[in-house]
Motif scaffolding. Structure first.
Motif, PDB file in Angstrom:
ATOM      1  N   TYR A  21       0.845  -1.297  -0.049  1.00 51.17           N
ATOM      2  CA  TYR A  21       0.246  -0.067  -0.030  1.00 51.17           C
ATOM      3  C   TYR A  21       0.776   1.364  -0.137  1.00 51.17           C
ATOM      4  CZ  TYR A  21      -3.892   3.036   1.550  1.00 51.17           C
ATOM      5  OH  TYR A  21      -4.593   4.361   1.783  1.00 51.17           O
ATOM      6  N   LEU A  22       2.231   1.319   0.636  1.00 43.02           N
ATOM      7  CA  LEU A  22       2.787   2.467   0.900  1.00 43.02           C
ATOM      8  C   LEU A  22       4.004   2.597   0.144  1.00 43.02           C
ATOM      9  CD1 LEU A  22       2.564   2.583   4.876  1.00 43.02           C
ATOM     10  CD2 LEU A  22       1.196   3.977   3.061  1.00 43.02           C
ATOM     11  N   VAL A  23       4.430   1.342  -0.529  1.00 41.57           N
ATOM     12  CA  VAL A  23       5.904   1.365  -1.064  1.00 41.57           C
ATOM     13  C   VAL A  23       6.015   2.349  -2.153  1.00 41.57           C
ATOM     14  CG1 VAL A  23       5.861  -1.094  -0.383  1.00 41.57           C
ATOM     15  CG2 VAL A  23       5.226  -0.636  -2.672  1.00 41.57           C
ATOM     16  N   ASP A  24       5.207   2.931  -2.849  1.00 41.48           N
ATOM     17  CA  ASP A  24       5.568   3.647  -4.012  1.00 41.48           C
ATOM     18  C   ASP A  24       5.760   5.229  -3.388  1.00 41.48           C
ATOM     19  OD1 ASP A  24       5.320   2.051  -6.433  1.00 41.48           O
ATOM     20  OD2 ASP A  24       3.284   2.080  -6.463  1.00 41.48           O
ATOM     21  N   ALA A  25       4.810   5.495  -2.401  1.00 42.35           N
ATOM     22  CA  ALA A  25       4.997   6.659  -1.817  1.00 42.35           C
ATOM     23  C   ALA A  25       6.024   6.897  -0.994  1.00 42.35           C
ATOM     24  CB  ALA A  25       3.695   6.890  -0.845  1.00 42.35           C
ATOM     25  N   PHE A  26       6.271   5.865  -0.476  1.00 45.17           N
ATOM     26  CA  PHE A  26       7.822   5.566   0.529  1.00 45.17           C
ATOM     27  C   PHE A  26       9.030   5.799  -0.514  1.00 45.17           C
ATOM     28  CE2 PHE A  26      10.979   4.881   3.675  1.00 45.17           C
ATOM     29  CZ  PHE A  26      10.178   5.135   4.740  1.00 45.17           C
ATOM     30  N   SER A  27       8.809   5.141  -1.547  1.00 47.61           N
ATOM     31  CA  SER A  27      10.057   5.070  -2.379  1.00 47.61           C
ATOM     32  C   SER A  27      10.240   6.568  -2.925  1.00 47.61           C
ATOM     33  CB  SER A  27       9.805   4.281  -3.602  1.00 47.61           C
ATOM     34  OG  SER A  27      11.042   3.958  -4.342  1.00 47.61           O
ATOM     35  N   GLU A  28       9.156   7.203  -3.477  1.00 45.07           N
ATOM     36  CA  GLU A  28       9.542   8.593  -3.685  1.00 45.07           C
ATOM     37  C   GLU A  28       9.933   9.394  -2.579  1.00 45.07           C
ATOM     38  OE1 GLU A  28       6.762  12.102  -5.632  1.00 45.07           O
ATOM     39  OE2 GLU A  28       6.043   9.926  -5.314  1.00 45.07           O
ATOM     40  N   TRP A  29       9.571   9.244  -1.327  1.00 48.95           N
ATOM     41  CA  TRP A  29      10.164  10.165  -0.306  1.00 48.95           C
ATOM     42  C   TRP A  29      11.279   9.691   0.023  1.00 48.95           C
ATOM     43  CZ3 TRP A  29       8.952   8.674   5.611  1.00 48.95           C
ATOM     44  CH2 TRP A  29       9.409   9.732   6.319  1.00 48.95           C
ATOM     45  N   HIS A  30      11.912   8.363  -0.091  1.00 48.37           N
ATOM     46  CA  HIS A  30      13.300   7.722  -0.013  1.00 48.37           C
ATOM     47  C   HIS A  30      14.194   8.864  -1.019  1.00 48.37           C
ATOM     48  CE1 HIS A  30      16.825   5.552   0.552  1.00 48.37           C
ATOM     49  NE2 HIS A  30      16.862   5.219  -0.713  1.00 48.37           N
ATOM     50  N   ARG A  31      13.735   9.083  -2.180  1.00 56.01           N
ATOM     51  CA  ARG A  31      14.470   9.748  -3.217  1.00 56.01           C
ATOM     52  C   ARG A  31      14.793  11.056  -2.771  1.00 56.01           C
ATOM     53  NH1 ARG A  31      11.024   6.405  -6.435  1.00 56.01           N
ATOM     54  NH2 ARG A  31      12.172   4.834  -7.421  1.00 56.01           N
ATOM     55  N   GLU A  32      14.047  11.665  -2.058  1.00 55.57           N
ATOM     56  CA  GLU A  32      13.929  12.967  -1.380  1.00 55.57           C
ATOM     57  C   GLU A  32      15.037  12.983  -0.418  1.00 55.57           C
ATOM     58  OE1 GLU A  32      10.469  14.564  -0.670  1.00 55.57           O
ATOM     59  OE2 GLU A  32       9.631  14.436  -2.499  1.00 55.57           O
ATOM     60  N   GLU A  33      14.830  12.260   0.540  1.00 58.39           N
ATOM     61  CA  GLU A  33      15.327  11.960   1.778  1.00 58.39           C
ATOM     62  C   GLU A  33      16.142  10.398   1.881  1.00 58.39           C
ATOM     63  OE1 GLU A  33      13.635  13.602   5.079  1.00 58.39           O
ATOM     64  OE2 GLU A  33      12.201  14.711   4.030  1.00 58.39           O
ATOM     65  N   PRO A  34      17.169  10.260   1.589  1.00 59.07           N
ATOM     66  CA  PRO A  34      17.848   9.040   1.407  1.00 59.07           C
ATOM     67  C   PRO A  34      18.028   8.244   2.727  1.00 59.07           C
ATOM     68  CG  PRO A  34      19.110  10.515   0.093  1.00 59.07           C
ATOM     69  CD  PRO A  34      18.369  11.235   1.001  1.00 59.07           C
ATOM     70  N   ASN A  35      17.916   8.893   3.680  1.00 54.39           N
ATOM     71  CA  ASN A  35      17.920   8.156   5.174  1.00 54.39           C
ATOM     72  C   ASN A  35      16.845   7.661   5.779  1.00 54.39           C
ATOM     73  OD1 ASN A  35      17.025  10.656   5.609  1.00 54.39           O
ATOM     74  ND2 ASN A  35      17.873  10.994   7.682  1.00 54.39           N
ATOM     75  N   VAL A  36      15.686   7.660   4.949  1.00 51.85           N
ATOM     76  CA  VAL A  36      14.456   7.059   5.393  1.00 51.85           C
ATOM     77  C   VAL A  36      14.349   5.740   4.626  1.00 51.85           C
ATOM     78  CG1 VAL A  36      13.418   9.157   6.131  1.00 51.85           C
ATOM     79  CG2 VAL A  36      12.902   8.346   3.905  1.00 51.85           C
ATOM     80  N   TYR A  37      13.974   4.737   5.400  1.00 51.42           N
ATOM     81  CA  TYR A  37      13.862   3.356   4.973  1.00 51.42           C
ATOM     82  C   TYR A  37      12.610   2.653   5.261  1.00 51.42           C
ATOM     83  CZ  TYR A  37      18.251   3.288   2.713  1.00 51.42           C
ATOM     84  OH  TYR A  37      19.709   3.469   2.087  1.00 51.42           O
TER      85      TYR A  37
END
Length: 359
Positions: free
Chosen positions: A182-198
């Motif tokens: 459910y969240l993987v696409d949105a989280f992946s996009e956020w990670h590209r902005e902030e590489p320290n979130v997983y």
């Protein structure tokens, strides 16, 4: 007393964990508790044979439809524990609804985990109103002392300093109702902005077909993210297999926040365990989660993936909010999810069955 306990015992499901815990409560009171998977018993006659062969005096079922319907008409008293999907999904199917109503007519008591579950049940089956009790699930966490967080990160293919990371842990068996994608696409996009979130998804492969779908999705990652580890990954998202409970509790204690994205929940053990371990919770806003998580008090409730990201960002940048949620969550678990209170309730309820065996 010799009890038959029917439950859905697919490994690593919430019902299976609850069933094991309730069995321990009953056996601690001196009862013999024969725990059986409802899916292994195909007919009422098979249950009748088991009752005679094992000289069983009473019964308990976890899940009103899957377990309860097999206990009707055998002449022994029984109780019911609502499972979650029985009230959230099965209730909407007319035939199942009618069967469950008849089961409740015969049951001596029924246990709901939350007030909202009780309200749903008594709205559907008003005749059962006076026999429904509320008992929240008890919580006991035992983190492994041997667990190593850096090793966990390495297994996840995360090769950054732990000091600079924000790890969001989603704990679930890989099946549709848990909706781990459910969240993987949105989280992946956020990670590209902030590489320290997983986001790390941890759990067993419950549904083989759906597991392949999850792996296929998460395995799509940029070549620059490739690593020699055995995890499945996309940008900012990692997928690990099941872990021993002690290690899982230790991982929960070390992560930044615990996530729940389920479509349906009775009562999420992972959420309660996170609160017990003083870790903030972000949960999808569904009835089962909202019954446990009060928004901005004991955790954060999100309505869609974009809402999740905004709330997660807020949690990262507002340490005071994190501290408040953790303190409130811990107090909530201590007050309402006592393991000892749960034990007392089930031992007292089984005395109702014990008193009925001589009728």
């Amino acid at each position: 007393m010799r009890l038959l306990f029917l439950a859905v015992l697919r490994r690593h499901t919430g019902n299976a964990v609850t069933a094991e815990r309730v069995r321990d409560h009953l056996e601690a009171a001196g009862h013999v508790c024969l725990l059986k998977d409802a899916f292994d018993l195909e007919s009422s006659s098979e249950v009748a044979h088991l009752i005679r062969a094992e000289n069983l005096e009473a019964a308990l079922a976890l899940h009103l439809y899957r377990g309860g319907r097999l206990l009707q008409g055998h002449g022994i008293p029984f109780g019911i524990i609502f499972g979650g999907t029985d009230l959230n999904e099965d209730v909407n199917q007319r035939e199942k609804n009618e069967v469950m109503g008849k089961v409740l007519e015969e049951a001596r008591f029924a246990v709901a985990f939350t007030e909202s579950m009780k309200e749903t049940a008594q709205t559907q089956w008003p005749h059962a109103r006076d026999k429904i009790y509320i008992q929240s699930q008890g919580v006991m966490t035992v983190p492994s002392a041997a667990f190593n967080w850096n090793t966990f990160l390495h297994r996840s293919g995360i090769n950054q300093s732990a000091d600079n990371l924000h790890i969001f842990l989603l704990v679930c068996g890989l099946r549709h109702v848990k909706d781990p994608l459910y969240l993987v696409d949105a989280f992946s996009e956020w990670h590209r902005e902030e590489p320290n979130v997983y986001m790390v998804i941890v759990g067993p492969e419950v549904d083989p077909v759906f597991t392949r779908e999850v792996k296929a999705k998460v395995k799509r990652f940029p070549a620059a993210e490739c690593c020699p580890c055995s995890c499945f990954r996309m940008a900012g998202v990692r997928l690990l297999g099941e872990m021993p409970q002690g290690d899982l509790h230790a991982a929960l204690r070390n992560c930044f926040a615990v996530v729940n994205s389920s479509v349906s929940e009775g009562m999420s053990a992972a959420i309660l365990e996170a609160m017990d371990l003083e870790v903030p919770v972000l949960a999808r806003n569904i009835p089962g989660n909202a019954a446990v998580v009060k928004h901005e008090v004991t955790g954060l409730l999100f309505s869609d993936p974009q809402d999740f990201v905004q709330l997660a960002k807020r949690l990262v940048r507002e340490p005071a909010l994190e501290r408040e949620l953790v303190a409130n969550g811990r107090e909530y678990v201590r007050r309402y999810h006592s393991w000892q209170a749960e034990r007392d309730t089930y031992q007292n309820l089984v005395r109702v069955l014990e008193g009925s065996t001589g009728e």
